[in-house]
Design a protein around this motif. Structure first.
Motif, PDB file in Angstrom:
ATOM      1  N   GLY A  86      -7.131  80.465  45.555  1.00 44.67           N
ATOM      2  CA  GLY A  86      -6.378  81.420  46.365  1.00 44.67           C
ATOM      3  C   GLY A  86      -4.901  81.462  46.027  1.00 44.67           C
ATOM      4  N   ASP A 152      -4.916  78.450  48.976  1.00 38.93           N
ATOM      5  CA  ASP A 152      -5.917  77.993  49.941  1.00 38.93           C
ATOM      6  C   ASP A 152      -5.981  76.466  49.859  1.00 38.93           C
ATOM      7  N   ASN A 155      -9.526  74.708  49.300  1.00 39.50           N
ATOM      8  CA  ASN A 155     -10.110  75.009  47.999  1.00 39.50           C
ATOM      9  C   ASN A 155      -9.330  74.389  46.849  1.00 39.50           C
ATOM     10  N   ASP A 262      -1.494  86.506  55.577  1.00 31.48           N
ATOM     11  CA  ASP A 262      -2.749  85.917  55.127  1.00 31.48           C
ATOM     12  C   ASP A 262      -3.903  86.816  55.569  1.00 31.48           C
TER      13      ASP A 262
END
Length: 814
Positions: A86, A152, A155, A262
């Protein structure tokens, strides 16, 4: 039952983003026998709820280097592992609501230029054009960093974990470390229990504490002090807002707030001035992907200001109110490196809400350190060896944590002092200093007189980027040291006694100078690493045939003692911290000899007591040891007196001093005197990354002495000549002030930055020290150029010198 190996080269404790990064980077270096243990699930402590802001500009060049590495890593991680991080470089805008904050941002922009980070300075109108939803009322300016971004968090950690596994690392979830088996200064094995109740033992060579907010308890388990404290940390996420689109991260530090777009929603996060420590009675065993109870009253002042600053928040509903714990350290810098108490326990913890943007670089640096056995570059700002044992005290951590979270967004004024958890370590004459107007600062827990208030003057700092309220006080103290006589208390300086039959041979091995000197001789020296970098800058006094006293800065005493212990081997020496045993009073200035004659019957003439000598003296009705040397560049003595007689000796100095105009001085005056003399400050001007020859300290190294650490590197650099030189700069304009990190321009091009700066009251302008790259150049060629210093975006011409601008021959102190 968990499939846990019974042996590993390294066991990493904790599966947040930092633990995963350490595993990834060790595996990348070829460590196949890497085992990471996570008590619950990867990311389940703090990482999963992090905001995921990724900025590149940090407080120092090396921390910026690490942050830039993180950005580059996250850019490539998705392609390497197939897991989306991300990560996107949307840029970031920081705005100022005051002129003081605007100057801070302009100085940070100048610093960014010297560190190679792209930056643009913005007017209020330009900010409005780039960030339309923002109400720019009251905005005085700002900066834009286009290479900043967001990602992110979970992640990113999972991608690092996968990358580690792809290279042979083993990761086990649901396995909690219950204890360790220790032998001396090493952990030999780790004991674990899984969620089924099964237990086991893992033999290991190394262990890394990446336990996040559990790091303090895991540290105690391993016999180490890891000072960090969890605090509640708040943010809200709005309902979807139509037409929001991709936007830069926005920081409004004067309102303690940051904003992040976001997925079409707006996140508002806070670094409130008074934080709420959490988990003082321990973190619940069941804690996993948990959040803490809402406290809207605590968050409400931030939200009220945010609704005015970002009016669209008044229309959008709140989708999520989140409160999650994050860990903070006493000085707002993370903890990295080899724990001082042990020889194979490493730490990467306490990331002060910037773990996502720090994890990549921190993991890389720690892995390289573990691989090579020495730091890859200067990590002094984050090296855990800077922490003092008392800083693991829970009451101390609780009280300090209430302040440090908010300091991340507070004005970063020069000389700013912490307000909480104070008064812990005090000189024997602390009360006498306070009675006489001392305004205290703090270093390594020590209360130290930074300046002395005049009668009727407020005894407090009034912070600014300009001349602060103590500027004239420090100038008067400076003049006393230069023209009369000043007295300052340096009891906080570290004192390490090295004693035993092998003391001389040992110190000749770890120090660059020759310590085979008669008793009573004071030697200025450095402890070097194999690259010729400076690990410590100290004086060593031979007390007897078998005993020496090493004197170090207060902040580095523990690190310096740890360096000695790790290089002691099987030599017959004992290394002991004796800092608290003796007070030290510096009597400095042209009239210092006159004052000493009034308090002691001993002879202080050059013939009897030359420079660089120490001897026992009578003083008042007590006994002391007088060392003739100077950190301010004037005639003077450092008086070492046992703690029990310290108050008596200090009182006698004050009484006699009244007859010769003695002035009490603080450390600000000492610092301004030392920079006029171009004396180096360890941790700023000289670090483990700075070669002793480049730093201009080759005179203190004796290469005709065999077998000392760094000798080959010194000989090699003497052959090639300096690759850069530490230059002293004096601004030609007496008004601007220098602190550190200001860019140095040579013939119009940025070539480096200042490592330290202060005002030279005797020289009549601000003075800085900074390195200028000069491979193959002579000293004359370096000085033939035109130099400027960038002060908040304004280029100020400067005089450059390679010899001290004040008393270049050193006649005044000798």
């Amino acid at each position: 039952m968990s499939d846990v190996p019974d042996r590993a080269r390294v066991v990493i404790v904790g599966g947040g983003v930092v633990g995963c990064s350490v595993a990834y980077h060790l595996a990348k270096l070829g460590w196949t026998d890497v085992l990471l243990l996570e008590r619950k699930r990867l990311t389940s402590g703090t990482t999963w709820h992090a905001a995921g802001l990724i900025g590149q500009l940090r407080a120092t060049a090396n921390l910026t280097r690490l942050a830039k590495y993180t950005t580059d890593l996250y850019t490539s991680l998705e392609e390497e592992t197939g897991i989306s991080t991300g990560f996107r470089q949307c840029g970031s805008i920081s705005v100022a609501l005051t002129e003081e904050r605007r100057e801070e941002l302009l100085r940070s922009a100048a610093m960014a230029r010297s560190f190679g980070v792209p930056v643009e300075e913005l007017s209020p109108a330009e900010i409005a054009a780039r960030y339309a939803p923002l109400n720019v009322e009251g905005v005085t300016g700002g900066v834009f960093l286009p290479s900043d971004g967001q990602g992110d968090p979970a992640n990113i950690a999972l991608a690092l974990a996968k990358g580690a596994r792809m290279r042979g690392a083993t990761i086990r979830e649901g396995v909690k470390v219950m204890g360790v088996a220790r032998a001396g200064r090493r952990v030999m094995a780790v004991h674990w229990q899984d969620e089924s109740g099964a237990t086991g033992r893992i033999a290991c060579d190394e262990v890394v504490n990446c336990a996040g907010m559990w790091g303090r308890e895991v540290g105690r388990m391993m016999g180490t002090v890891v000072p960090l404290q969890a605090c509640e940390h708040f943010y809200i996420v709005s309902e979807p807002i139509a037409g929001l689109g991709e936007m830069p991260v926005l920081r409004v530090p004067d309102e303690c707030a940051y904003y992040k777009e976001d997925a079409g929603k707006m996140m508002l996060g806070a670094f409130e001035p008074r934080a709420k420590p959490w988990g003082m009675d321990g973190i619940p065993e069941s804690f996993e992907f948990d959040q803490l109870p809402e406290d809207f009253d605590h968050f409400e002042p931030i939200l009220e200001a945010a609704v005015q600053r970002m009016p669209m928040l008044a229309e959008a509903g709140i989708h999520t109110f989140f409160n999650g714990p994050e860990s903070f350290t006493p000085d707002d810098a993370y903890l990295l490196g080899l724990a001082p108490e042990m020889d194979n326990v490493w730490v990467a913890a306490g990331f002060n809400s910037i773990g996502i943007q720090s994890a990549g670089g921190a993991g890389m640096a720690l892995a390289q350190w573990m691989q090579d056995g020495e730091k890859p570059f200067d990590l002094g700002d984050v090296d855990i060896a800077r922490m003092q044992p008392f800083q693991g005290n829970r009451q101390y951590l609780h009280d300090r944590a209430t302040e440090v979270l908010g300091l991340l967004y507070a004005d970063h004024f020069p000389y700013r002092q912490k307000a909480t958890a104070r008064g812990i370590r005090r000189s024997p004459v602390h009360h006498l200093l306070v009675e006489r107007g001392a305004v205290m600062g703090e270093a390594a827990g020590w209360e130290r007189a930074n300046w002395f208030a005049a009668s009727g003057q407020e005894r407090a700092y009034r912070y600014s980027w300009g001349r602060q309220n103590w500027f004239d006080n420090a100038a008067a103290e400076h003049r006393a040291l230069r023209a009369g006589v000043g007295l300052y208390d340096m009891s906080s300086f570290g004192k390490i006694r090295v004693e035993g039959p092998d003391a001389e041979a040992f110190l000749n091995h770890v120090c660059g100078a020759d310590l085979s000197v008669p008793p009573g001789r004071v030697v200025y020296t450095q402890m070097l690493n194999d690259r010729g970098g400076i690990e410590a800058d100290v004086t060593v006094t031979r007390l007897s045939e078998t005993a020496y006293l090493m004197v170090t800065p207060a902040a580095t005493r523990r690190a310096d003692q740890t360096w000695l212990e790790r290089h002691r081997g099987n030599r017959a020496v004992v290394v002991t911290d004796v800092t608290a045993a003796e007070a030290v009073f510096a009597v400095m200035g042209p009239q210092a000899r006159d004052l000493m004659a009034r308090v002691s019957p001993d002879d202080f003439s050059d013939a009897v007591h030359p420079f660089g000598q120490a001897r026992e003296i009578e003083i008042g009705m007590g006994l002391a040891r007088a060392h003739r040397l100077s950190y301010v560049g004037e005639l003077g003595w450092e008086i070492y007196v046992s703690a029990d007689m310290a108050a008596h000796v200090f009182e006698r100095l004050l009484e006699a001093g009244a007859e010769v105009g003695l002035k009490l001085c603080g450390l600000h005056a000492m610092d301004s005197c030392r920079i006029e003399k171009a004396f180096r400050h360890f941790g700023h001007d000289i670090t483990c990354e700075d070669h002793v020859i480049d730093a201009g300290l080759g005179f203190a190294v004796r290469t005709d002495k065999p077998g000392f650490i760094g000798r080959d590197a010194v000989l090699e650099r003497r052959e090639t000549g300096p690759q850069r030189r530490l230059v002293q700069f004096l601004l030609t304009d007496p008004e601007p002030l220098l602190y550190h990190n200001e860019p140095v321009l040579r013939d119009g091009e940025i070539v480096g930055h200042l490592t330290s700066g202060a005002y030279g009251h005797h020289l009549g302008g601000a003075v800085g020290l900074g390195y200028v790259p000069c491979p193959g150049e002579t000293a004359a060629q370096v000085l033939a150029s035109a130099y400027e210093i960038d002060v908040a975006g304004t280029r100020v011409p400067a005089t450059a010198a390679l010899r001290p601008l004040h008393d270049p021959g050193g006649a005044r102190m000798k």
